[in-house]
Enzyme design. Structure first.
Site, PDB file in Angstrom:
ATOM      1  N   GLU A 141       0.946   5.599   0.549  1.00  0.00           N
ATOM      2  CA  GLU A 141       0.246   6.913   0.829  1.00  0.00           C
ATOM      3  C   GLU A 141       1.007   7.832   0.058  1.00  0.00           C
ATOM      4  O   GLU A 141       2.099   7.903  -0.382  1.00  0.00           O
ATOM      5  CB  GLU A 141       0.532   7.024   2.585  1.00  0.00           C
ATOM      6  CG  GLU A 141       0.266   5.968   3.505  1.00  0.00           C
ATOM      7  CD  GLU A 141      -1.288   5.880   3.531  1.00  0.00           C
ATOM      8  OE1 GLU A 141      -2.251   6.821   3.030  1.00  0.00           O
ATOM      9  OE2 GLU A 141      -1.810   4.784   3.877  1.00  0.00           O
ATOM     10  N   ASP A 187       1.035  -0.996  -0.074  1.00  0.00           N
ATOM     11  CA  ASP A 187      -0.206  -0.063   0.090  1.00  0.00           C
ATOM     12  C   ASP A 187       0.896   1.406  -0.036  1.00  0.00           C
ATOM     13  O   ASP A 187       2.100   1.366   0.419  1.00  0.00           O
ATOM     14  CB  ASP A 187      -0.895  -0.139   1.220  1.00  0.00           C
ATOM     15  CG  ASP A 187      -2.112   1.034   1.091  1.00  0.00           C
ATOM     16  OD1 ASP A 187      -2.702   1.089   0.129  1.00  0.00           O
ATOM     17  OD2 ASP A 187      -1.819   1.801   1.921  1.00  0.00           O
ATOM     18  N   HIS A 205      -4.648   3.342   7.117  1.00  0.00           N
ATOM     19  CA  HIS A 205      -4.089   4.486   6.664  1.00  0.00           C
ATOM     20  C   HIS A 205      -2.757   4.705   7.079  1.00  0.00           C
ATOM     21  O   HIS A 205      -2.301   5.852   6.947  1.00  0.00           O
ATOM     22  CB  HIS A 205      -5.003   5.627   6.786  1.00  0.00           C
ATOM     23  CG  HIS A 205      -6.287   5.511   6.499  1.00  0.00           C
ATOM     24  ND1 HIS A 205      -6.176   5.401   5.060  1.00  0.00           N
ATOM     25  CD2 HIS A 205      -7.579   5.608   6.504  1.00  0.00           C
ATOM     26  CE1 HIS A 205      -7.485   5.395   4.535  1.00  0.00           C
ATOM     27  NE2 HIS A 205      -8.400   5.475   5.597  1.00  0.00           N
ATOM     28  N   ASP A 207      -2.229  -0.961   6.253  1.00  0.00           N
ATOM     29  CA  ASP A 207      -3.052  -1.334   5.283  1.00  0.00           C
ATOM     30  C   ASP A 207      -2.757  -2.573   4.522  1.00  0.00           C
ATOM     31  O   ASP A 207      -3.360  -3.410   3.963  1.00  0.00           O
ATOM     32  CB  ASP A 207      -3.255   0.106   4.084  1.00  0.00           C
ATOM     33  CG  ASP A 207      -4.295   0.995   4.992  1.00  0.00           C
ATOM     34  OD1 ASP A 207      -4.821   0.523   5.855  1.00  0.00           O
ATOM     35  OD2 ASP A 207      -4.618   1.861   4.193  1.00  0.00           O
TER      36      ASP A 207
END
Lengths: 632, 118
Positions: free
Chosen positions: A454, A452, A587, A592
């Site tokens: 960000e 994942d 998050h 995640d």
């Protein structure tokens, strides 16, 4: 005889039924006909003999006609049963339908069942053979691996009996080592027990073929012990003595020149003095830098004390009281624990009580063993002095006290490691058997990287990656110890909207590495695995921009649509809740990624139930979904 | 003052004897632990300069035995075994001072004077 009786029984039953029915008929017919009934009774009484005779004749004829048929039926049924029994030992055997049609139908049914059983058995046998071959293959690989280890490796059961060993172990332990034999005959039993308590420590001991290092690691679930052995060479000690001699001589030389210089003022002597000083200096440095190969390991002070007390209890049967001052707790003490314990045991041989006290003394743990005062001083066993000396400490006796000075240092504060205990790196040897193409690989037989990102925003064209997280998933197993986590300095402010989602601001990321520095290791982490993400199209758009393109991609969002077409909520946290995955660190990139991994692991069996067995089948089905047509 | 110098290294004994005599002391030499003990038995020493690594009985043993003497001389340990653990042990066994080799002769003489006077 039994059959004849059964037949007679059946016949009698038939007769009773027929007789009963006839009698009932006659009784009903003669209802109200008093005179006729009386007439009939009289006739019956008069001709009773005749009637009985006719009845008997009828029975005889009926019996002799039915008996063979009855016998034949019984025999045919029995034959069917016996023939069916053959199938148990010869699954290929089939029954020949014969006799009455019910029996034929039964034989047919048995044949069908036999056929199914045979097919099933054949399948089971094939599976067993496959599994056996695989096991055999894995065993070979493991055996090869163990055989090539430079260390001696012995696997023993909880009783110390050998289950497996390698050549190196045999070289160290000699012919006495053999499968099924006890290791305890080859090694010091006391040391064995001692070493079991300290699985991270190595101990110097005398094996049947000379000195060796021993380490005993208990296996998970107390199923046995892994014994690691290494030959120990007598290193260090003579060199150390030699160096000290040299230092002694040089010191003498230097002093000699100094004295001469005082007496005879000569430029030659000045030069000699200079050289002697310089050489002495260098030798001092050499000695300072020279460290004998550590023949000891570091133990926490509190562990050392309780360990010593335990060993004394076992070896000499007395339990000394002990205390450790507060400041000494947490010190890492360098000690040859077993030799120390044995040395102390020797001291306590003829003593009934003792007290062991530990104190911190700059750079050392000072252990004082106090014995009851009975006039005689403590005799210091050479073993104890050697043991202390080996780890750079010293030991001495003083009246009824015995002192041990052992080098110690403050234990570094390590963060407590979470997660499962360490395991072997290779999890599944079947992975070596890669199918021809990835597409045909079964879903549970692949290595995935759940990941994942960000980002500073939602636009792959303009926004930047600020955090990457990933975890490997082997089939249905999330390899929690194989994770990747990195924060990246984007080199620009992060919009407030984004910061509110992931909680990362530019201030927090300043000083973190740039993306270019992180990418090579992230690329290496992804290599040779199938990418796995939730709504992965979004993340892939960002990765493609920085040159990572590694199809195929398994998307848990699409898989969720595939599995639950009628449900509305396909967000990652909703899936997590549905599958009972705890929602932690939502998050954050790694949080995640871990959640995606856990969700996927639980999806695999459901996908298989729906008929998506291979990666190709699942990917193709996903591609058909309208959602899959979305691009970022 | 009477000083006993115990060392198995001739190159130490010679300059020490010379220096100590020059400073006006009466010097006796011993080359092993046993010799040192024999000399100590006669008594009358004010100071012993003691090496730790001696053939046979080592310096620590001499220290321990010396402790039991009725008139115990002061002891200066002079050794190439300069580990902290050895220093602590020597001091615990009753040595007044501990110096490591190699040493500067001035420092040693200063130490000797301090011990003899103090």
């Amino acid at each position: 005889m039994r059959e004849a009786l059964r037949f007679l029984g059946a016949l009698l039953l038939g007769l009773l039924l027929v007789g009963g029915t006839v009698t009932l008929g006659i009784v009903l017919l003669l209802q109200g006909e008093e005179s006729l009934a009386r007439e009939l009774l009289r006739l019956g009484q008069a001709k009773a003999t005749l009637l009985l005779f006719v009845g008997f004749l009828f029975l005889l004829v009926l019996g002799s006609l039915l008996y063979p048929v009855f016998l034949g039926y019984l025999a045919a049924t029995r034959a069917l049963g016996q023939e069916a029994e053959v199938i148990l030992s010869n699954p290929g055997h089939r029954l020949r339908p014969r006799g009455p049609f019910e029996l034929k139908a039964l034989a047919d049914l048995i044949n069908r069942l036999a056929q199914e059983k045979e097919a099933l058995e054949r399948e089971v046998a094939t599976r067993v053979a496959e599994a056996k071959a695989l096991l055999e293959e894995e065993r070979k690989k493991l055996t090869l691996l163990i055989a090539h280890l430079p260390q001696g490796v012995v696997l023993a059961n909880p009783k110390g009996q050998v289950l497996l060993y390698n050549l190196a172990a045999r070289k160290l332990l000699g012919e006495g080592l053999g499968v099924g034999k006890s290791l305890l005959g080859l090694l010091d039993r006391g040391l064995w027990v001692h070493a079991l308590n300290l699985p991270e420590e190595r101990f110097l001991t005398n094996g049947p073929r000379g000195a060796l290092w021993l380490q005993v690691v208990p296996l998970e679930g107390e199923k046995g012990h892994l014994v690691l052995l290494e030959g120990a060479k007598e290193e260090g000690a003579p060199d150390g003595r030699l160096l000290h001699r040299l230092r002694d001589k040089l010191a003498g030389l230097k002093a000699l020149v100094e004295v001469l210089d005082l007496e005879v003022q000569s430029p030659y002597l000045q030069a000699l003095l200079h050289t002697a000083k310089a050489t002495a200096e260098e030798v001092t440095q050499l000695i300072a830098s020279w460290r004998p190969k550590a023949q000891a390991a570091e133990v926490l002070a509190e562990d050392l004390l309780s360990l010593l007390v335990q060993t004394l209890e076992r070896e000499v049967g007395i339990t000394p009281g002990f205390s450790l001052e507060e400041e000494a707790k947490g010190l890492l003490v360098l000690a040859d624990t077993y030799a120390l314990a044995r040395g102390l045991a020797e001291v306590l041989q003829e003593v009934e009580e003792a007290f062991l006290e530990g104190k911190r003394e700059d750079g050392f743990l000072h252990l004082t063993l106090t014995l009851p005062e009975e006039g005689r001083g403590v005799r210091l066993p050479p073993l104890l002095e050697e043991a202390a000396g080996r780890s750079g400490g010293s030991a001495w006796g003083e009246a009824s006290r015995l002192h041990l000075l052992l080098p110690a240092r403050e234990a570094p504060r390590l963060p407590i490691q979470e997660g499962p205990p360490p395991r072997a790196v290779v999890f599944d040897l079947t992975l070596f058997q890669l199918p021809e193409t990835l597409e045909e690989a079964p879903l549970e037989g692949l290595l995935y990287t759940a990941f994942d990102l960000e980002t500073t925003g939602l636009d792959p064209e303009k926004d930047a990656i600020i955090a990457l997280g990933g975890v490997h998933v082997l089939g249905q197993r999330v390899l929690r110890q194989e994770v990747f986590e990195a924060l990246v300095d984007p080199g620009r402010p992060i919009p407030k909207v984004s910061s509110e989602v992931h909680g990362l601001t530019w201030e927090m990321l300043k000083g973190k590495p740039r993306l270019e520095e992180i990418l090579p290791s992230f690329r290496a982490f992804l290599a040779d695995s199938v990418l796995l993400a939730h709504n992965g199209a979004f993340d892939m758009a960002f990765l493609r921009r920085v040159g990572i393109h590694q199809p195929p991609l398994v998307d848990t969002l699409l898989l969720s649509h595939l599995l639950f077409p009628d449900l509305k909520d396909h967000r990652l946290e909703a899936l997590a809740e549905r599958f009972g995955v705890p929602v932690i660190g939502r998050h954050t990139a790694l949080g995640d990624a871990l959640m995606t991994a856990e969700v996927f692991a639980r999806m695999v069996p459901l996908l298989k139930d729906k008929g998506y067995r291979t990666l190709g089948e699942a990917l193709r089905a996903c591609a058909q979904l309208p959602l899959a047509k979305l691009t970022y | 003052m009477r000083i006993l110098v115990v060392d198995d290294e001739e190159s130490i004994l010679v300059p020490l004897e010379f220096l100590l005599k020059k400073a006006g002391h009466e010097v006796t030499l011993a080359r092993t632990g046993e010799e040192a003990l024999k000399a100590l038995d006669y008594g009358g020493f004010d100071l012993v300069v003691l090496d730790l690594m001696l053939p046979g009985l080592d310096g620590f043993a001499v220290l321990e035995k010396a402790k039991a003497l009725p008139e115990r001389p002061k002891i200066l340990v002079l050794t190439a075994r300069g580990r902290e653990a050895d220093r602590a042990k020597a001091l615990a066994l009753g040595a007044e001072a501990f110096m490591t080799k190699p040493f500067a002769t001035q420092d040693l003489m200063a130490q000797v004077e301090r011990l003899v006077q103090g």
